[in-house]
Design an enzyme around this catalytic site. Structure first.
Site, PDB file in Angstrom:
ATOM      1  N   HIS A  97      34.978  81.716  34.517  1.00 14.35           N
ATOM      2  CA  HIS A  97      34.789  81.047  33.230  1.00 14.35           C
ATOM      3  C   HIS A  97      34.938  79.535  33.448  1.00 14.35           C
ATOM      4  O   HIS A  97      35.848  79.090  34.139  1.00 14.35           O
ATOM      5  CB  HIS A  97      35.832  81.550  32.220  1.00 14.35           C
ATOM      6  N   SER A 137      31.507  78.188  26.180  1.00 11.89           N
ATOM      7  CA  SER A 137      32.727  78.872  25.766  1.00 11.89           C
ATOM      8  C   SER A 137      32.854  78.845  24.234  1.00 11.89           C
ATOM      9  O   SER A 137      31.928  79.259  23.538  1.00 11.89           O
ATOM     10  CB  SER A 137      33.929  78.241  26.483  1.00 11.89           C
ATOM     11  N   ASP A 193      34.000  86.294  34.582  1.00 13.85           N
ATOM     12  CA  ASP A 193      34.383  85.859  33.237  1.00 13.85           C
ATOM     13  C   ASP A 193      34.793  87.071  32.419  1.00 13.85           C
ATOM     14  O   ASP A 193      34.024  88.031  32.291  1.00 13.85           O
ATOM     15  CB  ASP A 193      33.207  85.136  32.570  1.00 13.85           C
TER      16      ASP A 193
END
Length: 343
Positions: free
Chosen positions: A305, A174, A274
């Site tokens: 995610h 991320s 995501d």
């Protein structure tokens, strides 16, 4: 709008109820801690976020951990698997945790556990970097801390390892994936490979996945806008080179073509649920177009995610196997490569 073949069916991602609850709780806590004035309620976060100390005694998988000061403000948590503890030479992975540049630390329980799984499954020594967070420290603080930690690792991790690593990799998830990219780009000749788990990139024009998946876990456009405002230099738009990395690589490709040819081999993991997936594929495409030698995209069509934080998901196990295969293959090739004497 027609769904493309790689877009998941409408509805909800296929998640066990326990994961759904954990994701909901994390999302709620994040929202509750972000203030309208652009500051973060750190005391609220510290009440609810579970942290763990380093544990020099090996865990069930044989991984021990210790904290090390790289500088007065920067620490690294080192995870050493059993083979390295007994003197085997292993690769090292310098790891950057996720959290929108704003949340979490190397002591956050989920990231401590993820680094342990990576250390045991590759196996590799994992150096998890406690980079400074926004909004208190904006870009490029995280990149500067990352570069300092990578230099520390390359120079032998302050003597903390029984033997030097066979090769040094950079990885992150991320926002940590964004940091990992920028750090690897600064010291690309020294990096044997780059592993990006759902990296967080941005841009002013919304992508199809951002329009389609704004209800998906960690996909709220308001929250993403808040995080970029907190991280980027004051007044910068999301097309700033820290955020819109695919565009920055494309622009470079036109002017400084040779720059990306030496970029380390890269593995990009993309999740079908995501919100950021289109930018992750655009990143891989931009790197390839700019001449990078190896860019591999691993697709996880059912993955939300941050799926890799949930050990019970089958995709999390597959991810560990993909990362282990990539790191071990590139480490072996790195050992066989002729030594480059560069300053």
């Amino acid at each position: 709008e027609m769904a493309s073949s790689d877009s998941p069916p409408p509805g909800k991602p296929p998640l066990p109820w326990r994961v759904r609850l954990l994701v909901g709780a994390a999302s709620f806590l994040h929202s509750a801690s972000l203030r309208a004035d652009g500051t973060v309620n750190r005391s609220l976060l510290s009440l609810f976020e579970r942290t763990v100390p380093p544990s020099p005694a090996p865990d069930a998988a044989g991984v021990s951990s210790t904290d090390h000061a790289v500088s007065s403000h920067l620490r690294v948590r080192l995870f050493v698997p059993a083979p390295a503890a007994s003197g085997s030479q292993l690769p090292m992975v310098v790891y950057f945790h996720g959290g929108g540049f704003v949340f979490h630390s190397v002591a956050t329980a989920q990231f401590d556990a993820l680094c342990r799984r990576l250390a045991a499954s590759i196996p590799a020594v994992v150096a998890s970097v406690d980079y400074r967070l926004a909004p208190e420290h904006r870009a490029p603080s995280a990149y500067d801390d990352g570069e300092a930690a990578l230099r520390w690792a390359l120079a032998g991790a302050g003597g903390a390892l029984p033997s030097p690593p066979t090769a040094v990799f950079v990885a992150g998830d991320s926002a940590g994936g964004n940091v990992a990219h920028h750090v690897a780009a600064r010291l690309q000749r020294d990096v044997a490979g780059l592993v990006l788990l759902q990296p967080f990139f941005g841009g002013e024009a919304r992508t199809a996945s951002e329009q389609r998946l704004f209800h998906a876990p960690f996909g709220s456009p308001e929250r993403l806008a808040w995080l970029w405002r907190a991280f980027l230099p004051p007044g910068a738009t999301r097309d700033h080179e820290s955020a819109n990395v695919p565009d920055a690589i494309q622009r470079d490709g036109a002017t400084a073509a040779g720059r990306w040819r030496a970029f380390p081999p890269t593995l990009v993991c993309v999740g079908g649920w995501d919100v950021h997936q289109d930018r992750q594929r655009a990143y891989a495409h931009a790197l390839r177009a700019a001449g990078a030698e190896e860019v591999r995209v691993a697709e996880f069509p059912d993955a939300i995610h941050a799926f890799y934080l949930f050990e019970g998901l089958a995709d999390s196990q597959r991810l560990l196997a993909d990362v282990a295969e990539f790191v071990n293959r590139r480490a072996a090739e790195h050992l066989d490569a002729p030594v480059n004497d560069h300053v």
